[in-house]
Write a protein that holds these residues in place. Structure first.
Motif, PDB file in Angstrom:
ATOM      1  N   ASN A  14       4.398   9.795  -7.301  1.00 44.54           N
ATOM      2  CA  ASN A  14       5.552  10.172  -8.224  1.00 44.54           C
ATOM      3  C   ASN A  14       5.868   8.785  -9.123  1.00 44.54           C
ATOM      4  OD1 ASN A  14       8.169  10.397  -9.303  1.00 44.54           O
ATOM      5  ND2 ASN A  14       9.215  10.703  -7.261  1.00 44.54           N
ATOM      6  N   PRO A  15       5.325   8.647 -10.145  1.00 50.75           N
ATOM      7  CA  PRO A  15       5.161   7.308 -10.984  1.00 50.75           C
ATOM      8  C   PRO A  15       6.617   7.199 -11.525  1.00 50.75           C
ATOM      9  CG  PRO A  15       3.381   9.065 -11.806  1.00 50.75           C
ATOM     10  CD  PRO A  15       4.248   9.730 -10.792  1.00 50.75           C
ATOM     11  N   GLU A  66       0.848  -1.190   0.125  1.00 54.85           N
ATOM     12  CA  GLU A  66      -0.085   0.053   0.196  1.00 54.85           C
ATOM     13  C   GLU A  66       0.844   1.167   0.031  1.00 54.85           C
ATOM     14  OE1 GLU A  66      -2.491  -0.641   3.377  1.00 54.85           O
ATOM     15  OE2 GLU A  66      -3.655  -2.140   2.492  1.00 54.85           O
ATOM     16  N   ARG A  67       2.027   1.128   0.812  1.00 57.22           N
ATOM     17  CA  ARG A  67       2.790   2.290   0.796  1.00 57.22           C
ATOM     18  C   ARG A  67       3.448   2.535  -0.528  1.00 57.22           C
ATOM     19  NH1 ARG A  67       3.863   0.229   5.902  1.00 57.22           N
ATOM     20  NH2 ARG A  67       5.943  -0.540   5.324  1.00 57.22           N
ATOM     21  N   VAL A  68       3.969   1.354  -1.143  1.00 55.64           N
ATOM     22  CA  VAL A  68       4.709   1.536  -2.458  1.00 55.64           C
ATOM     23  C   VAL A  68       3.677   2.049  -3.364  1.00 55.64           C
ATOM     24  CG1 VAL A  68       5.470   0.064  -4.384  1.00 55.64           C
ATOM     25  CG2 VAL A  68       6.310  -0.368  -2.068  1.00 55.64           C
ATOM     26  N   CYS A  69       2.466   1.767  -3.434  1.00 52.69           N
ATOM     27  CA  CYS A  69       1.425   2.150  -4.510  1.00 52.69           C
ATOM     28  C   CYS A  69       1.201   3.664  -4.299  1.00 52.69           C
ATOM     29  CB  CYS A  69       0.245   1.279  -4.304  1.00 52.69           C
ATOM     30  SG  CYS A  69       0.215  -0.303  -4.901  1.00 52.69           S
ATOM     31  N   LEU A 101       5.416  -6.686  -5.270  1.00 51.37           N
ATOM     32  CA  LEU A 101       5.574  -5.161  -4.538  1.00 51.37           C
ATOM     33  C   LEU A 101       6.036  -4.124  -5.761  1.00 51.37           C
ATOM     34  CD1 LEU A 101       7.541  -5.748  -1.548  1.00 51.37           C
ATOM     35  CD2 LEU A 101       5.318  -4.958  -1.511  1.00 51.37           C
ATOM     36  N   PHE A 102       7.119  -4.604  -6.546  1.00 52.60           N
ATOM     37  CA  PHE A 102       7.544  -3.655  -7.537  1.00 52.60           C
ATOM     38  C   PHE A 102       7.561  -3.832  -8.788  1.00 52.60           C
ATOM     39  CE2 PHE A 102      10.340  -3.834  -3.552  1.00 52.60           C
ATOM     40  CZ  PHE A 102       9.791  -2.672  -3.163  1.00 52.60           C
ATOM     41  N   GLY A 103       6.831  -4.735  -9.365  1.00 52.09           N
ATOM     42  CA  GLY A 103       6.588  -5.075 -10.856  1.00 52.09           C
ATOM     43  C   GLY A 103       7.282  -6.173 -11.373  1.00 52.09           C
TER      44      GLY A 103
END
Length: 308
Positions: free
Chosen positions: A145-146, A136-139, A193-195
């Protein structure tokens, strides 16, 4: 109440599946293993039938419909046992890695479609409360800031004795290697988490330790995996997990106790993780197996300094 068959009943991970079957209020019709040290069954399903081979179970005539097969066997057996489940009218719940190669996963996707039965795997870190909160924090950060790229250090050490190297786990052709055998759930977590992954480098590899650098869509990851007790920060503990994301220390050492049960709850509610969910981390593992270590240069994990 659903009726289960469990194969690999003498294995390390089997008790977590037995507990999950029991705690989701289902029944175990039969257990299968080539080894007969399965006294653990008495703690969960003392009345379950037991078979010493898949062939003897296949010759048995079940007295009731069997809905699921839980697969806790060595990694190199997973594809065969998933195929058995689906061709005998059962859904498959398989430990990770679901298979060792992406080509095998594609074959199973076709079988799943043709059989009408489902294949699910255990990606339990996606259900860990601290990992969900981190997601949730990562998103949230990416919404503001994409283009942000997270800087990540990930360490996982789990001490193993000499038996490990003589077992199927020490045979890379059977286990997929150290990065697969103890790292698959961590690489899945990172992709979650990161794609998707873009590039991977292996800096160091031995039978007991492997480390490298992973580029994901939204992160740069220095990773370190080891079963060498001598590398543990605290020799009084057998396991060490640590992750830093930018400047945040992420704790996920605790909270593993009921994640298999949560996984079963999701699977039985048709929200589980299937083959396509498992593909990103499987691609990472497959690529690691193809690479030659480049040595300690570039973006290597801080713990790698102890290896030279």
């Amino acid at each position: 109440m659903s009726s289960f068959v469990l194969i690999g009943a003498a294995g390390f991970v089997a008790p977590r599946h037995l507990r999950a079957i029991r705690d989701t209020h289902n029944s175990l019709y039969a257990a299968i293993d080539v080894n007969d040290c399965v006294g653990v069954l008495d703690s969960y399903f003392p009345d379950a039938r037991f078979f010493l081979s898949l062939q003897s179970f296949q010759a048995h005539k079940p007295t009731q419909p069997l809905e699921y097969m839980s697969i806790c066997t060595p990694n190199f057996c997973h594809k065969q046992h998933i195929e058995f489940a689906l061709t005998h009218g059962m859904h498959a719940i398989c430990e990770k890695p679901i298979v060792l190669h992406t080509a095998q996963a594609q074959e199973l996707i076709t079988l799943e479609h043709n059989s009408g039965k489902s294949i699910s795997t255990i990606l339990q870190l996606r259900l860990h409360p601290n990992i969900i909160a981190l997601k949730e924090r990562v998103c949230a950060r990416l919404r503001t800031n994409p283009t942000h790229i997270f800087e990540v250090d990930l360490s996982y050490m789990s001490a193993r004795g000499q038996w490990y190297f003589l077992s199927w786990k020490g045979d890379e052709g059977k286990s997929g290697g150290l990065a697969c055998n103890i790292g698959i759930h961590l690489f899945d977590m990172l992709c979650f988490l990161f794609g998707e992954y873009q590039e991977i480098i292996v800096h160091y590899k031995s039978p007991s330790t492997i480390c490298g650098f992973l580029t994901l869509k939204n992160a740069r990851v220095r990773w370190f995996l080891s079963i060498d007790r001598a590398l543990l920060p605290d020799s009084r503990q057998n396991t060490y997990r640590h992750m830093r994301v930018d400047e945040e220390e992420v704790e996920f050492t605790q909270g593993f106790e009921d994640l298999h049960t949560k996984s079963y709850e999701e699977i039985l509610s048709h929200r589980g993780f299937g083959l396509k969910s498992a593909l990103p981390s499987l691609e990472v593992i497959e690529r690691i197996g193809q690479l030659t270590p480049i040595g300690l240069k570039g973006e290597y994990h801080p713990l790698a300094k102890a290896l030279v």
